[in-house]
Design an enzyme around this catalytic site. Sequence first.
Site, PDB file in Angstrom:
ATOM      1  NE  ARG A 556      -2.570 -42.153  37.230  1.00  0.00           N
ATOM      2  CZ  ARG A 556      -2.842 -40.874  36.968  1.00  0.00           C
ATOM      3  NH1 ARG A 556      -1.954 -39.944  37.272  1.00  0.00           N
ATOM      4  NH2 ARG A 556      -3.998 -40.533  36.410  1.00  0.00           N
ATOM      5  CD  GLU A 585      -0.996 -41.482  45.363  1.00  0.00           C
ATOM      6  OE1 GLU A 585      -0.031 -41.090  44.691  1.00  0.00           O
ATOM      7  OE2 GLU A 585      -2.191 -41.327  45.006  1.00  0.00           O
ATOM      8  CG  HIS A 607      -2.098 -37.773  43.843  1.00  0.00           C
ATOM      9  ND1 HIS A 607      -2.222 -39.098  43.509  1.00  0.00           N
ATOM     10  CD2 HIS A 607      -2.400 -37.084  42.709  1.00  0.00           C
ATOM     11  CE1 HIS A 607      -2.593 -39.212  42.246  1.00  0.00           C
ATOM     12  NE2 HIS A 607      -2.707 -38.001  41.745  1.00  0.00           N
TER      13      HIS A 607
END
Length: 632
Positions: A556, A585, A607
Amino acid sequence: MKLGITMEGGASRTVFSCGVADALLEENIMPDYFIGVSAGIAYGVSYLSRQKGRNLAIVQKYMKDKRYMGVRHLLKERNFYNIPFVFGEIPNKLEAFDYEAFAAFPGKVEACVTNIHTGKPEYLEVPRHDDSFNVLVASCALPVLFQPVKLGKHYYLDGGLSDSVPYQHAIAEGCDKNIVILTRERGYIKKTEHAGRISMRLYRKYPNIVEAIKTRPEKYNACIQELMEREEAGEIFVIAPENIHGVTRTESDPEMLTKLYEEGYQQAKKQMEALKKYLAEDSPQPLAGKTGQPSERGEGQAIKEEKAQHSWRKDSEKAKESLKIVFLDAKSIGDDIDLSGYEALGEVVRYDFSTPEEASQRVADADVVILNKVPVNAQSIGTAKKLKLVCVTATGTDNLDKDYLEKRGIAWRNVAGYSTESVAQHTFSLLFYLAEHLPYYDDYVKSGRYVKDRLFTHFDRKFSEIHGKTWGIIGMGAIGRRVAEIAALFGCKVIYYSTTGQNNQPAYQRVSFERLLEESDIVSVHAPLTPATKGLMDRAAFARMKQSAIFLNLGRGPIVVEQDLADALNQGEILAAGLDVLCAEPMSADNPLRQVQDPDRLLITPHIAWASLEARKRMMGIILGQIEEFFS
């Protein structure tokens, strides 16, 4: 707090769980809800009746007795275990079971069984005064070793065929703290056994049970994978043997079985301090399930009459046909995923993106909402009067207001264990891109410099083999273990740091955080975001690493202090970094990583590690199954 305990089966290997249970009894740790499979429930009832040592006495006195089990019983009665002796004479005469104490246990007790016609698990409440133990026998009825057991108007086999470790059902029963007792070592991978192939031939007239047997290894491994991820996140407490000492499913040697019992007892004692800490703490993240609600799964719990069963199934099918399923941010799963399975359940409406204000209008008449990042709270779903289920297309559920959902009686589900292979693959993609200076060599060729060179090769950027290097893993959940397995195949020495202090992997060396940083040539993060991991990789952490080390974050974003990482790269404190996750993000314009001076030392992907086509298909298949299960 509502405590659930789940006991895996494993026939003779379950004597490990007996040792664990006796250690729990000494500490007066008793559940509010207990579910067991096969021998897990057969032995578990003695724990619930608080008869410490009873299971060990049976093992030592009777397992070697010819009356207990053997081929002669299989040939004569078509059951390998002598049921009248094991479930009759022993508890009612030889080693008395305390029915009154069991009846006085205040919690709910269920056994997992498999319906021979549907191939699906059912969770049957264990009667408190049934001296024939029929439900327990059904849960233990492994194909070949047992005949199917008739309960009411249905026939059942071993629950492990369809749900080997039913901790998810304990979660669905509202348990926010869960202890899971396994009978196999961590890292065990189930494969198709010879007995399984025989069983599939034996039950070829029952295609659903054949399918359950066929897919059992895959489902078991996925179940354990998700369990390990939840343990790493501090959600579930797992107790597993470090060594089963060669005990097989039908082992009868008292010395070997006693040794495994002691293994369970000592393992529980060793983990007791950590267990008490886990029970005393608030859950870091509530678990997927019907928050605070009893489960609606397993209509066969009371073995109702066929008429009631038929009526219930008919209503269920009618409910499915009228479902409205709303995707609030469908772009987060991609446009290339087949959703026809959802359309078979009812009306499907897709929105690419939704703000909380837009969501409020879009879910007004929804039965099911599927989302990834959209906040779920009174503002976004307050208008949804029919809403019954919220499904999150991710493992993390920070965007859910669970208190509000519980108040409204709305269930929720998340997914885990679907992206392990994809993330592990991406981990190595990041590594090799950086370690072998691939962008430099790619540019060297495409720029035309290779055409002008007189030498057939090029040495300007040196790289090393990872064979013999030390790979340090932060977060040894399912993804961390998969990365460890692959790294070991490349010849790396694997060490790891457990962010919870509870994860023990005998195959790899567990070390302190400081030692991992100092010794590792490669450091990869695969941990969840918790108070213990937020900001873990800061200035002090990077300063401890080797200057030649490569850092990878696939856990994370907020685990890393991004300014400190940028400084470490610019000042040469580490060689390079590969990231798939960021604190914000999409990436914010003022992210300090945009100021890293040497672009070849930093690789950031948006991601995508989780998002292989196979992983996304797997994820949506899991969610489809959750919806079908919820409404059936």
